[in-house]
Write an enzyme that holds these catalytic residues in place. Structure first.
Site, PDB file in Angstrom:
ATOM      1  N   CYS A   1     110.143  50.785  89.731  1.00 53.84           N
ATOM      2  CA  CYS A   1     110.748  49.841  88.791  1.00 53.84           C
ATOM      3  C   CYS A   1     109.617  49.052  88.154  1.00 53.84           C
ATOM      4  O   CYS A   1     108.953  48.266  88.850  1.00 53.84           O
ATOM      5  CB  CYS A   1     111.724  48.906  89.518  1.00 53.84           C
ATOM      6  SG  CYS A   1     112.466  47.679  88.422  1.00 53.84           S
TER       7      CYS A   1
ATOM      8  N   HIS B   1     113.381  60.305  83.818  1.00 56.11           N
ATOM      9  CA  HIS B   1     113.739  59.785  82.491  1.00 56.11           C
ATOM     10  C   HIS B   1     113.998  60.917  81.513  1.00 56.11           C
ATOM     11  O   HIS B   1     113.312  61.948  81.570  1.00 56.11           O
ATOM     12  CB  HIS B   1     112.611  58.891  81.958  1.00 56.11           C
ATOM     13  CG  HIS B   1     112.487  57.594  82.695  1.00 56.11           C
ATOM     14  ND1 HIS B   1     113.162  56.457  82.328  1.00 56.11           N
ATOM     15  CD2 HIS B   1     111.803  57.278  83.829  1.00 56.11           C
ATOM     16  CE1 HIS B   1     112.883  55.490  83.188  1.00 56.11           C
ATOM     17  NE2 HIS B   1     112.073  55.954  84.107  1.00 56.11           N
TER      18      HIS B   1
ATOM     19  N   GLU C   1     120.230  52.877  82.076  1.00 55.61           N
ATOM     20  CA  GLU C   1     119.546  53.150  83.336  1.00 55.61           C
ATOM     21  C   GLU C   1     120.438  53.876  84.351  1.00 55.61           C
ATOM     22  O   GLU C   1     121.651  53.625  84.417  1.00 55.61           O
ATOM     23  CB  GLU C   1     119.055  51.841  83.986  1.00 55.61           C
ATOM     24  CG  GLU C   1     117.842  51.244  83.330  1.00 55.61           C
ATOM     25  CD  GLU C   1     117.143  50.237  84.234  1.00 55.61           C
ATOM     26  OE1 GLU C   1     117.287  50.330  85.462  1.00 55.61           O
ATOM     27  OE2 GLU C   1     116.458  49.351  83.681  1.00 55.61           O
TER      28      GLU C   1
ATOM     29  N   CYS D   1     113.606  48.262  80.292  1.00 60.59           N
ATOM     30  CA  CYS D   1     113.339  49.177  81.407  1.00 60.59           C
ATOM     31  C   CYS D   1     111.851  49.513  81.366  1.00 60.59           C
ATOM     32  O   CYS D   1     111.402  50.164  80.420  1.00 60.59           O
ATOM     33  CB  CYS D   1     114.194  50.439  81.266  1.00 60.59           C
ATOM     34  SG  CYS D   1     113.907  51.652  82.582  1.00 60.59           S
TER      35      CYS D   1
ATOM     36  N   GLY E   1     111.107  53.099  81.805  1.00 57.77           N
ATOM     37  CA  GLY E   1     111.649  53.747  80.607  1.00 57.77           C
ATOM     38  C   GLY E   1     110.726  53.580  79.407  1.00 57.77           C
ATOM     39  O   GLY E   1     110.555  54.505  78.600  1.00 57.77           O
TER      40      GLY E   1
HETATM   41  N1  LIG Z   1     117.373  52.369  87.208  1.00 54.78           N
HETATM   42  C1  LIG Z   1     116.057  52.903  87.608  1.00 54.78           C
HETATM   43  C2  LIG Z   1     115.341  51.901  88.537  1.00 54.78           C
HETATM   44  C3  LIG Z   1     114.925  50.634  87.814  1.00 54.78           C
HETATM   45  C4  LIG Z   1     113.978  50.927  86.685  1.00 54.78           C
HETATM   46  C5  LIG Z   1     113.826  49.844  85.634  1.00 54.78           C
HETATM   47  N2  LIG Z   1     114.551  48.633  85.864  1.00 54.78           N
HETATM   48  C6  LIG Z   1     112.347  49.566  85.349  1.00 54.78           C
HETATM   49  O1  LIG Z   1     112.006  48.444  84.953  1.00 54.78           O
HETATM   50  O2  LIG Z   1     111.546  50.537  85.467  1.00 54.78           O
HETATM   51  C7  LIG Z   1     116.263  54.224  88.357  1.00 54.78           C
HETATM   52  O3  LIG Z   1     117.328  54.397  88.955  1.00 54.78           O
HETATM   53  O4  LIG Z   1     115.338  55.044  88.324  1.00 54.78           O
END
Ligand SMILES: N[C@H](CCC[C@H](N)C(=O)O)C(=O)O
Length: 283
Positions: A75, A168, A217, A226, A229
């Protein structure tokens, strides 16, 4: 159990941060969901648990849970909040911190202006490593990268597929404001060609050094930013020949800067991280 927590946000992606450096903390998925619940709990996209490093070359471990209760690999916005947290709570006075997640070792640096730069580790484009089931699909080569034609809801969507430790799928759109994020995002998130689901990114290229980005997400749904992301969109855009090595990313909740000099180089992400409030909750 009475639990102290810190509510934080990085470009609008918000977190409940818990300190497990002095005493182990084993939350059940239900307790994690409760913490993330915006009505019955504190409310957050993800829950971060800070643990001791466990090895001389690792200062801390940090575990990340989506507000669905699932533990995930990485994250980016959370990593920046994490390093602000350990400083503000006196857990370290080092401005550069090495932290281990489920599958990555990250180097985080607290800048003088309060922003945080994270070495996010290398991107992984090999489909099977994302993981993405490319069986039977003929990718279209663009620049030095590929776009996969994936059937989604009766249409074909061209996806750049990349792992930043978490999966992603990024597509280029003309205008993020009109992109079908709320309707198509969940269909991509749960698409059968992504055996561990996927974060669905929608990238609008404004110039070779600036994009707008929305991400539906995995787990949390659309967030205001994100971090992984943003890294995934930029490294994919660089490989596809659309972007240069340093890109400002406009997310709905704030701006991130991503730098990548290409294969063999780290992906660096710089952005804000703020504490919103401290609190206690009975779980
Ligand atoms: N939902 C993402 C985790 C959080 C990623 C995001 N909040 C960031 O800042 O990278 C997943 O399941 O891979």
């Amino acid at each position: 159990m009475r639990l102290k927590f810190t509510k934080m946000q990085g470009a609008g992606n918000d977190f409940v941060v818990l300190d497990a450096t002095r005493m182990p903390l084993a939350l059940t998925p239900e307790q994690t969901r409760r913490l993330g619940d915006r009505r019955f709990g504190v409310g957050a996209d993800q829950i971060l648990v800070v643990e001791p490093g466990g090895r001389p070359d690792v200062d801390f471990r940090y575990r990340i849970f989506n507000n669905t209760g699932d533990e995930v690999e990485h994250c980016g916005n959370g990593a920046r909040c994490f390093v602000r947290y350990v400083h503000e709570h006196g857990l370290t006075d080092r401005r550069s911190v090495r932290v281990e997640t489920l599958n990555r070792l990250l180097e985080l640096r607290l800048q003088d202006d309060g922003r945080v730069t994270v070495d996010m580790g290398p991107p992984e484009f090999e489909a099977a490593q994302v993981p993405f089931d490319a069986m039977g699909l003929a990718p279209r080569t663009v620049g030095g990268g590929v776009l996969w034609p994936v059937p989604v809801d009766g249409a074909t969507v061209e996806l750049a597929v990349v792992s930043m430790g978490n999966p992603h799928a990024v597509q280029r759109v003309d205008d993020v404001d009109t992109a079908p994020v709320p309707t198509q995002g969940p269909l991509i998130e749960q698409h059968p060609r992504f055996p561990r689901q996927v974060n669905a990114g929608y990238m609008q290229v404004l110039s070779r050094s600036r994009i707008r980005l929305r991400v539906y997400e995995r787990g949390a749904g659309e967030t205001l930013a994100c971090g992984t992301g943003a890294c995934a969109a930029v490294v994919a855009g660089i490989r596809l020949g659309w972007l240069d090595a340093r890109v400002d990313v406009e997310a709905r909740g704030g701006e991130l800067t991503i730098e990548w000099a290409g294969e063999g180089h780290p992906v660096l992400m710089t952005g804000p991280a703020e504490t919103v409030f401290e609190g206690e909750i009975e779980l």
